[in-house]
Design a protein around this motif. Structure first.
Motif, mmCIF file in Angstrom:
data_model
loop_
_atom_site.group_PDB
_atom_site.id
_atom_site.type_symbol
_atom_site.label_atom_id
_atom_site.label_comp_id
_atom_site.label_asym_id
_atom_site.label_seq_id
_atom_site.Cartn_x
_atom_site.Cartn_y
_atom_site.Cartn_z
ATOM 1 N N PRO A 129 0.939 -1.355 -0.018
ATOM 2 C CA PRO A 129 0.156 -0.005 -0.131
ATOM 3 C C PRO A 129 0.882 1.255 0.133
ATOM 4 C CG PRO A 129 -0.868 -1.829 1.499
ATOM 5 C CD PRO A 129 0.448 -2.153 1.305
ATOM 6 N N VAL A 130 0.210 2.307 -0.725
ATOM 7 C CA VAL A 130 1.111 3.411 -1.073
ATOM 8 C C VAL A 130 0.974 4.568 0.158
ATOM 9 C CG1 VAL A 130 1.837 5.392 -2.463
ATOM 10 C CG2 VAL A 130 1.557 2.857 -3.370
ATOM 11 N N LEU A 131 1.565 5.014 0.908
ATOM 12 C CA LEU A 131 1.313 6.110 1.869
ATOM 13 C C LEU A 131 1.872 7.323 1.245
ATOM 14 C CD1 LEU A 131 2.127 4.420 5.247
ATOM 15 C CD2 LEU A 131 -0.154 5.081 4.243
ATOM 16 N N ALA A 132 1.336 8.399 1.558
ATOM 17 C CA ALA A 132 1.945 9.735 0.974
ATOM 18 C C ALA A 132 2.249 10.750 2.277
ATOM 19 C CB ALA A 132 0.935 10.396 -0.142
ATOM 20 N N PRO A 133 3.628 10.732 2.783
ATOM 21 C CA PRO A 133 3.795 11.348 4.168
ATOM 22 C C PRO A 133 3.664 12.889 3.705
ATOM 23 C CG PRO A 133 5.921 10.590 3.000
ATOM 24 C CD PRO A 133 4.805 9.918 2.055
ATOM 25 N N CYS A 134 3.045 13.682 4.726
ATOM 26 C CA CYS A 134 2.931 14.969 4.629
ATOM 27 C C CYS A 134 3.340 15.706 6.056
ATOM 28 C CB CYS A 134 1.448 15.294 4.307
ATOM 29 S SG CYS A 134 0.629 14.575 3.204
ATOM 30 N N ILE A 135 3.626 16.910 5.656
ATOM 31 C CA ILE A 135 3.852 17.676 7.161
ATOM 32 C C ILE A 135 2.766 18.610 7.165
ATOM 33 C CG2 ILE A 135 6.201 17.256 7.255
ATOM 34 C CD1 ILE A 135 4.920 20.780 6.562
ATOM 35 N N ILE A 136 2.539 18.792 8.612
ATOM 36 C CA ILE A 136 1.492 19.879 8.838
ATOM 37 C C ILE A 136 2.233 20.710 10.086
ATOM 38 C CG2 ILE A 136 0.045 18.479 10.316
ATOM 39 C CD1 ILE A 136 -2.349 20.294 9.563
ATOM 40 N N VAL A 137 2.300 22.188 10.208
ATOM 41 C CA VAL A 137 2.975 22.699 11.008
ATOM 42 C C VAL A 137 2.390 24.069 11.269
ATOM 43 C CG1 VAL A 137 4.200 23.940 9.384
ATOM 44 C CG2 VAL A 137 5.290 23.901 11.612
ATOM 45 N N LEU A 138 2.179 24.159 12.912
ATOM 46 C CA LEU A 138 1.664 25.498 13.414
ATOM 47 C C LEU A 138 2.918 26.540 13.891
ATOM 48 C CD1 LEU A 138 -0.673 26.933 14.466
ATOM 49 C CD2 LEU A 138 -0.187 26.012 16.764
ATOM 50 N N ILE A 139 2.931 27.418 13.256
ATOM 51 C CA ILE A 139 4.019 28.650 13.503
ATOM 52 C C ILE A 139 3.863 29.603 14.832
ATOM 53 C CG2 ILE A 139 5.633 30.145 12.590
ATOM 54 C CD1 ILE A 139 4.584 29.043 9.686
ATOM 55 N N SER A 140 4.668 29.633 15.534
ATOM 56 C CA SER A 140 4.347 30.613 16.655
ATOM 57 C C SER A 140 5.388 31.679 16.501
ATOM 58 C CB SER A 140 4.390 29.636 18.060
ATOM 59 O OG SER A 140 3.692 28.772 18.267
ATOM 60 N N ASN A 141 4.694 32.900 16.912
ATOM 61 C CA ASN A 141 5.624 33.997 17.263
ATOM 62 C C ASN A 141 5.064 34.748 18.545
ATOM 63 O OD1 ASN A 141 6.983 36.346 16.833
ATOM 64 N ND2 ASN A 141 5.814 37.270 15.235
ATOM 65 N N GLY A 142 5.716 34.546 19.506
ATOM 66 C CA GLY A 142 5.296 35.001 20.969
ATOM 67 C C GLY A 142 3.925 34.310 21.077
ATOM 68 N N GLU A 143 3.044 35.291 21.332
ATOM 69 C CA GLU A 143 1.560 34.773 21.716
ATOM 70 C C GLU A 143 0.687 34.707 20.636
ATOM 71 O OE1 GLU A 143 0.216 34.181 24.744
ATOM 72 O OE2 GLU A 143 2.663 34.275 25.437
ATOM 73 N N GLN A 144 1.451 34.728 19.301
ATOM 74 C CA GLN A 144 0.561 34.637 18.212
ATOM 75 C C GLN A 144 0.804 33.412 17.329
ATOM 76 O OE1 GLN A 144 1.782 38.330 16.254
ATOM 77 N NE2 GLN A 144 -0.415 39.222 16.422
ATOM 78 N N ILE A 145 -0.074 32.945 16.556
ATOM 79 C CA ILE A 145 0.080 31.748 15.787
ATOM 80 C C ILE A 145 -0.242 32.133 14.310
ATOM 81 C CG2 ILE A 145 -0.169 29.901 17.559
ATOM 82 C CD1 ILE A 145 -2.962 29.527 16.599
#
Length: 263
Positions: free
Chosen positions: A138-154
């Protein structure tokens, strides 16, 4: 773990019946068992059924209806995305696996080396060529998902392909030869023009649309002004958690990152 070519799911605890991106459940909200799905399938022609299999390790009998097939009587259609929100984690894992395997079996019928018809392996989750003996997994497609923080902000972004006003995290496929950290930095640089540091793995999720494995990360802003990649995003901006725009529903990797479940 092996898949079984069986037309009858009477011996299986879970019965998964899928059509496009939907799954059919009973009116009381529970998953049917294998016997209940088998009875439904007997009302269809062979051309209406894209494929089926049994798997003892997951106690699952799974089948897929063609997009043109009529919806079954006595069952309720819901997007299988809903199972990630409302149902036990065991249901979500079983359905995610079934959706991926059914799509793989439907699109992987012949050996690309010699053209022979493939058959299920008797020793592992794979297809085997009876002529040249090649094994297909079976073929898996690896992906990234990322939350970027800047102090108290995202940082959250609205994707071009989404028709709703949902804001979510930066995400993308890992390219050949990349590490996951390199993929995170590249996707952020390409989609919003920012540089980050302290890239940290937070969790993962099978995401059967149709065969993705989401690897979730957090990262800290270093430099740059937001410059949106117009082909991918319609907007991106910084938000605080007490003033969020509409975000993905619970059960998704994006929701867990944004709401701090994967801090």
């Amino acid at each position: 773990m092996t898949l079984i070519d069986c037309p009858d799911g009477a011996d299986f605890e879970f019965g998964i019946l899928i059509q496009k991106k939907n799954i059919f459940i009973l009116e009381n909200g529970r998953l049917p068992n294998g016997s209940e799905v088998s009875k439904v399938l007997k009302k269809y022609n062979d051309s209406d059924i894209l494929g089926s299999y049994g798997e003892q390790a997951y106690r699952t009998f799974a089948a897929a209806l063609s997009p043109e097939a009529a919806e079954p009587d006595g069952l309720k259609r819901i997007p299988y995305r809903s199972l990630f929100i409302t149902e036990p984690a065991e249901y979500a894992a079983v359905v995610a696996r079934a959706a991926l395997l059914l799509d793989w079996l439907h699109h992987t019928k012949y050996c690309s080396s010699c053209g022979s018809r493939l058959h299920l392996s008797v020793s592992e989750t794979a297809l085997e060529c009876p002529q040249c003996r090649r094994i297909w997994y079976p073929v898996l497609a690896p992906c990234i998902i990322v939350l970027i923080s800047n102090g108290e902000q995202i940082l959250l972004a609205r994707h071009v392909q989404h028709t709703s006003d949902i804001y979510t995290c930066i995400a993308g496929f890992i390219e050949a030869g990349e590490s996951v950290e390199e993929a995170v930095a590249r996707e952020i640089r390409e989609e919003v023009g920012l540089t980050v540091k302290d890239i940290r793995y937070r969790g993962s999720q099978g995401w059967p649309y149709p065969n993705q494995l989401m690897l979730a990360f957090r990262a800290e802003y270093v430099s740059g002004d937001i410059t949106v990649q117009k082909e991918e995003l319609s907007e991106a901006a910084w938000f605080t958690r007490d003033a969020l725009p509409p975000i993905p529903l619970p059960g998704s990797a994006a929701h867990r990152l944004i709401c701090g479940d994967w801090y």
